[in-house]
Scaffold this active site. Structure first.
Site, PDB file in Angstrom:
ATOM      1  N   HIS A  56      32.669  29.303 -10.599  1.00  0.00           N
ATOM      2  CA  HIS A  56      31.293  29.163 -11.098  1.00  0.00           C
ATOM      3  C   HIS A  56      30.298  29.741 -10.104  1.00  0.00           C
ATOM      4  O   HIS A  56      30.141  29.232  -8.995  1.00  0.00           O
ATOM      5  CB  HIS A  56      30.977  27.691 -11.363  1.00  0.00           C
ATOM      6  CG  HIS A  56      29.686  27.494 -12.086  1.00  0.00           C
ATOM      7  ND1 HIS A  56      29.469  27.987 -13.358  1.00  0.00           N
ATOM      8  CD2 HIS A  56      28.525  26.872 -11.730  1.00  0.00           C
ATOM      9  CE1 HIS A  56      28.244  27.669 -13.749  1.00  0.00           C
ATOM     10  NE2 HIS A  56      27.649  27.000 -12.774  1.00  0.00           N
ATOM     11  N   HIS A  58      26.259  31.740  -9.854  1.00  0.00           N
ATOM     12  CA  HIS A  58      25.056  32.450 -10.291  1.00  0.00           C
ATOM     13  C   HIS A  58      24.674  33.303  -9.081  1.00  0.00           C
ATOM     14  O   HIS A  58      23.999  32.820  -8.153  1.00  0.00           O
ATOM     15  CB  HIS A  58      23.925  31.497 -10.642  1.00  0.00           C
ATOM     16  CG  HIS A  58      24.315  30.376 -11.563  1.00  0.00           C
ATOM     17  ND1 HIS A  58      24.564  30.584 -12.905  1.00  0.00           N
ATOM     18  CD2 HIS A  58      24.526  29.059 -11.342  1.00  0.00           C
ATOM     19  CE1 HIS A  58      24.899  29.427 -13.459  1.00  0.00           C
ATOM     20  NE2 HIS A  58      24.884  28.490 -12.533  1.00  0.00           N
ATOM     21  N   GLN A  61      21.329  33.441  -7.028  1.00  0.00           N
ATOM     22  CA  GLN A  61      20.853  32.256  -6.301  1.00  0.00           C
ATOM     23  C   GLN A  61      21.252  32.276  -4.821  1.00  0.00           C
ATOM     24  O   GLN A  61      20.706  31.515  -4.016  1.00  0.00           O
ATOM     25  CB  GLN A  61      21.340  30.977  -6.984  1.00  0.00           C
ATOM     26  CG  GLN A  61      20.690  30.777  -8.358  1.00  0.00           C
ATOM     27  CD  GLN A  61      21.129  29.511  -9.064  1.00  0.00           C
ATOM     28  OE1 GLN A  61      21.747  28.636  -8.466  1.00  0.00           O
ATOM     29  NE2 GLN A  61      20.818  29.405 -10.350  1.00  0.00           N
ATOM     30  N   ARG A  82      14.845  23.413  -9.984  1.00  0.00           N
ATOM     31  CA  ARG A  82      14.973  24.381 -11.071  1.00  0.00           C
ATOM     32  C   ARG A  82      13.669  25.154 -11.263  1.00  0.00           C
ATOM     33  O   ARG A  82      13.683  26.361 -11.535  1.00  0.00           O
ATOM     34  CB  ARG A  82      15.364  23.652 -12.366  1.00  0.00           C
ATOM     35  CG  ARG A  82      15.847  24.597 -13.445  1.00  0.00           C
ATOM     36  CD  ARG A  82      16.200  23.864 -14.724  1.00  0.00           C
ATOM     37  NE  ARG A  82      15.029  23.270 -15.345  1.00  0.00           N
ATOM     38  CZ  ARG A  82      14.969  22.907 -16.631  1.00  0.00           C
ATOM     39  NH1 ARG A  82      16.025  23.055 -17.402  1.00  0.00           N
ATOM     40  NH2 ARG A  82      13.877  22.369 -17.134  1.00  0.00           N
ATOM     41  N   HIS A 205      24.950  28.146 -22.192  1.00  0.00           N
ATOM     42  CA  HIS A 205      24.438  27.626 -20.921  1.00  0.00           C
ATOM     43  C   HIS A 205      24.698  26.132 -20.770  1.00  0.00           C
ATOM     44  O   HIS A 205      25.145  25.658 -19.724  1.00  0.00           O
ATOM     45  CB  HIS A 205      22.936  27.903 -20.802  1.00  0.00           C
ATOM     46  CG  HIS A 205      22.324  27.331 -19.564  1.00  0.00           C
ATOM     47  ND1 HIS A 205      21.877  26.021 -19.503  1.00  0.00           N
ATOM     48  CD2 HIS A 205      22.118  27.852 -18.334  1.00  0.00           C
ATOM     49  CE1 HIS A 205      21.411  25.780 -18.280  1.00  0.00           C
ATOM     50  NE2 HIS A 205      21.550  26.867 -17.560  1.00  0.00           N
ATOM     51  N   HIS A 231      27.830  24.464 -18.744  1.00  0.00           N
ATOM     52  CA  HIS A 231      27.347  23.384 -17.880  1.00  0.00           C
ATOM     53  C   HIS A 231      27.304  22.114 -18.716  1.00  0.00           C
ATOM     54  O   HIS A 231      26.770  22.127 -19.830  1.00  0.00           O
ATOM     55  CB  HIS A 231      25.898  23.626 -17.444  1.00  0.00           C
ATOM     56  CG  HIS A 231      25.675  24.760 -16.504  1.00  0.00           C
ATOM     57  ND1 HIS A 231      24.738  25.733 -16.744  1.00  0.00           N
ATOM     58  CD2 HIS A 231      26.212  25.058 -15.300  1.00  0.00           C
ATOM     59  CE1 HIS A 231      24.700  26.584 -15.728  1.00  0.00           C
ATOM     60  NE2 HIS A 231      25.595  26.204 -14.840  1.00  0.00           N
ATOM     61  N   GLU A 234      25.620  17.315 -16.008  1.00  0.00           N
ATOM     62  CA  GLU A 234      25.385  17.482 -14.579  1.00  0.00           C
ATOM     63  C   GLU A 234      24.427  16.412 -14.063  1.00  0.00           C
ATOM     64  O   GLU A 234      24.549  15.963 -12.931  1.00  0.00           O
ATOM     65  CB  GLU A 234      24.804  18.886 -14.310  1.00  0.00           C
ATOM     66  CG  GLU A 234      24.502  19.157 -12.846  1.00  0.00           C
ATOM     67  CD  GLU A 234      24.017  20.567 -12.564  1.00  0.00           C
ATOM     68  OE1 GLU A 234      23.765  21.313 -13.549  1.00  0.00           O
ATOM     69  OE2 GLU A 234      23.898  20.929 -11.385  1.00  0.00           O
ATOM     70  N   HIS A 268      30.670  21.113 -13.811  1.00  0.00           N
ATOM     71  CA  HIS A 268      30.144  19.850 -13.260  1.00  0.00           C
ATOM     72  C   HIS A 268      30.812  18.638 -13.931  1.00  0.00           C
ATOM     73  O   HIS A 268      31.557  17.935 -13.298  1.00  0.00           O
ATOM     74  CB  HIS A 268      28.609  19.747 -13.338  1.00  0.00           C
ATOM     75  CG  HIS A 268      27.905  20.913 -12.722  1.00  0.00           C
ATOM     76  ND1 HIS A 268      28.108  21.281 -11.408  1.00  0.00           N
ATOM     77  CD2 HIS A 268      27.027  21.825 -13.227  1.00  0.00           C
ATOM     78  CE1 HIS A 268      27.371  22.351 -11.140  1.00  0.00           C
ATOM     79  NE2 HIS A 268      26.714  22.699 -12.214  1.00  0.00           N
ATOM     80  N   ASP A 319      28.655  28.016  -7.241  1.00  0.00           N
ATOM     81  CA  ASP A 319      27.472  27.778  -8.064  1.00  0.00           C
ATOM     82  C   ASP A 319      26.200  28.374  -7.460  1.00  0.00           C
ATOM     83  O   ASP A 319      25.926  29.549  -7.628  1.00  0.00           O
ATOM     84  CB  ASP A 319      27.361  26.266  -8.314  1.00  0.00           C
ATOM     85  CG  ASP A 319      26.344  25.898  -9.377  1.00  0.00           C
ATOM     86  OD1 ASP A 319      25.684  26.798  -9.899  1.00  0.00           O
ATOM     87  OD2 ASP A 319      26.209  24.705  -9.684  1.00  0.00           O
TER      88      ASP A 319
HETATM   89 ZN    ZN Z   1      25.626  26.554 -12.643  1.00  0.00          ZN
END
Ligand code: ZN
Length: 458
Positions: A56, A58, A61, A82, A205, A231, A234, A268, A319
């Site tokens: 996992h 992204h 990020q 976020r 998502h 996801h 979470e 998660h 992640d």
């Molecule tokens: Zn994620």
């Protein structure tokens, strides 16, 4: 044909000695022999492991890691983080995405990941318009994977709503907006890029951002057997919102309306009741655990012990990339459980009581399943993706074989991985990625641009 001799190699059955691995020019393992002898003057690698799968990611990020650790006015949470991530995501260009991903992937390789699953949702331009090529940003991430040599499963994300009940997206989510037809068009555009190194699946998502009807349509439209990731559960708020919307918790809703099976990875899956733990464990789906990010975001702790007791499958992911090391994910996977239960040695089984051995092998199996690729084992037919440990390091130089994986995972912070091969090609040697300097220079230039942009807006 190319080959390698290992004094000790970790096979699916455990450590084996005097192992010869042979792979073909395509990078697939064609022979694994044990109790062999090295040729005269042949290099003898002391400890060889299968490369880990990062299930996992992204990638963009990575550029925010370390920049969100300051308290705001009220109570900081996943949701305030976020908002910062949305602001950051608005600024980055496809060139930035490629430069950041290349840096990340080179780091992941150095720390022992040889495969990554990219949960890719920054797909439109900053103003919300599509690029001329609907797969433009996904192709940038794939270009970074090709440059660094990491194997990749690209998962274009279905992202239509801001919350349960098909709430309209907020302005800052406009770069992420896709419907089922968009995602299938991106998958179609990426088909010619599939190879032994590249697979393409898809990812709704979350149940917040995609409706049940959409997930059904996506599942039906995607070629059979391709991986699907989501996801789920979470955050407690997400569970409460799901209950208010449907009367069911997220995993209950997904299991009832879509059905869970080995094609699915539930990322998660932090907040579960007993029946949800059982339903994931029984389904053959993979729980995608991301302990450093889950800690960083204050998500909570996965109910690992009852899940493992029921044969549940799991893999690890980095992640948000506050860490790029599988060692750190696996360490915190176990440590979180110890802190919660005030007990030791939780991630293991009666057949494998060594925590390090259990978590490495289990994450290989779960990660491979999640990736939809032929990886995760030194076995005929799998990719020649492997790690050579630094046998000269003081941590390992006098370590008995049975303690090697526990030492790798639980002793200190030096990177004990010396060389890394992906698909039969060395990408890291003596601890350095072969293109490390050029990739880092490009990343630094990208970060300077992004910092200047940020300062000009403050
Ligand atoms: Zn994620």
């Amino acid at each position: 044909m190319q080959q390698l001799f290992a004094q000790h190699a970790l096979l699916p059955s455990g450590w084996a000695s005097n192992v010869r691995l042979v792979w073909n020019p395509a990078g697939d393992i064609t022979e694994v022999s044990i109790n062999t002898a090295p040729a005269v003057d042949e290099v003898q690698h002391q400890w060889v492991l299968p490369g880990m799968i990062n299930l996992h990611s992204h990638a963009f990020q990575r550029a925010m890691a370390g920049m969100t650790e300051m308290a705001g006015e009220g109570k900081d949470s996943f949701w305030t983080w976020r908002d910062l991530m949305y602001r950051f995501a608005r600024q980055i260009t496809p060139e930035h995405i490629e430069a950041i991903a290349a840096q990340l992937f080179a780091e992941c390789l150095r720390y022992g990941y040889t495969s990554i699953c990219e949960f890719h949702y920054v797909q439109r331009a900053p103003d919300g318009a599509w690029y001329a090529d609907i797969a433009a940003t996904a192709k940038r991430v794939l270009a970074a994977a090709e440059q660094t040599g990491i194997g990749i499963t690209m998962l274009p994300v279905l992202y239509s709503y801001a919350n349960f009940g098909e709430q309209p997206l907020r302005a800052e989510q406009c770069r992420f907006q896709t419907d089922v037809a968009d995602v299938l068009a991106i998958v179609q555009a990426l088909e010619p890029l599939r190879s032994a190194q590249v697979e393409v699946g898809a990812a709704p998502h979350s149940l917040r951002a995609a409706s049940i009807a959409q997930i059904r349509a996506l599942q039906a439209g995607l070629p059979a057997e391709r991986p699907l990731h989501i996801h789920i559960a979470e955050q407690s708020k997400e569970v409460q919102d799901c209950l208010s919307f449907s009367g069911l918790r997220p995993v209950q809703l997904l299991a009832q309306e879509i059905g869970l099976n080995a094609r699915w990875s539930l990322i998660h899956a932090t907040h579960l009741l007993e029946d949800e733990v059982s339903s994931i464990a029984r389904s053959g789906a993979v729980a995608g655990l991301c302990p450093t990010t889950e800690a960083n975001l204050g998500d909570g702790l996965f109910p690992l012990a009852p899940y493992l007791a029921q044969g549940g499958r799991f893999g690890i992911g980095s992640d948000s990339h506050v860490s790029q090391s599988p060692v750190e994910e696996l360490r915190w996977l176990e440590y979180g459980q110890r802190l919660q239960h005030q007990a030791r040695n939780i991630a293991c089984q009666s057949e494998q009581k060594r925590v390090g051995d259990f978590v490495w092998q289990a994450s290989l199996a779960g990660g491979a399943q999640a990736s939809g690729r032929r990886v995760g084992a030194l076995q005929v037919g799998k990719r020649a993706d492997l790690l050579v440990l630094d046998a000269q390091h003081p941590n390992l130089a006098a370590t008995p074989l049975e303690d090697v994986l526990n030492t790798l995972i639980f002793c200190g912070n030096d990177n004990l991985i010396r060389d890394v091969m992906v698909g039969g090609k060395w990408q890291v040697q003596a601890g350095r990625h072969l293109q490390q300097d050029a990739i880092a220079a490009n990343y630094v230039a990208t970060m300077q641009q992004l910092q200047a942009l940020r300062q000009s807006q403050e």
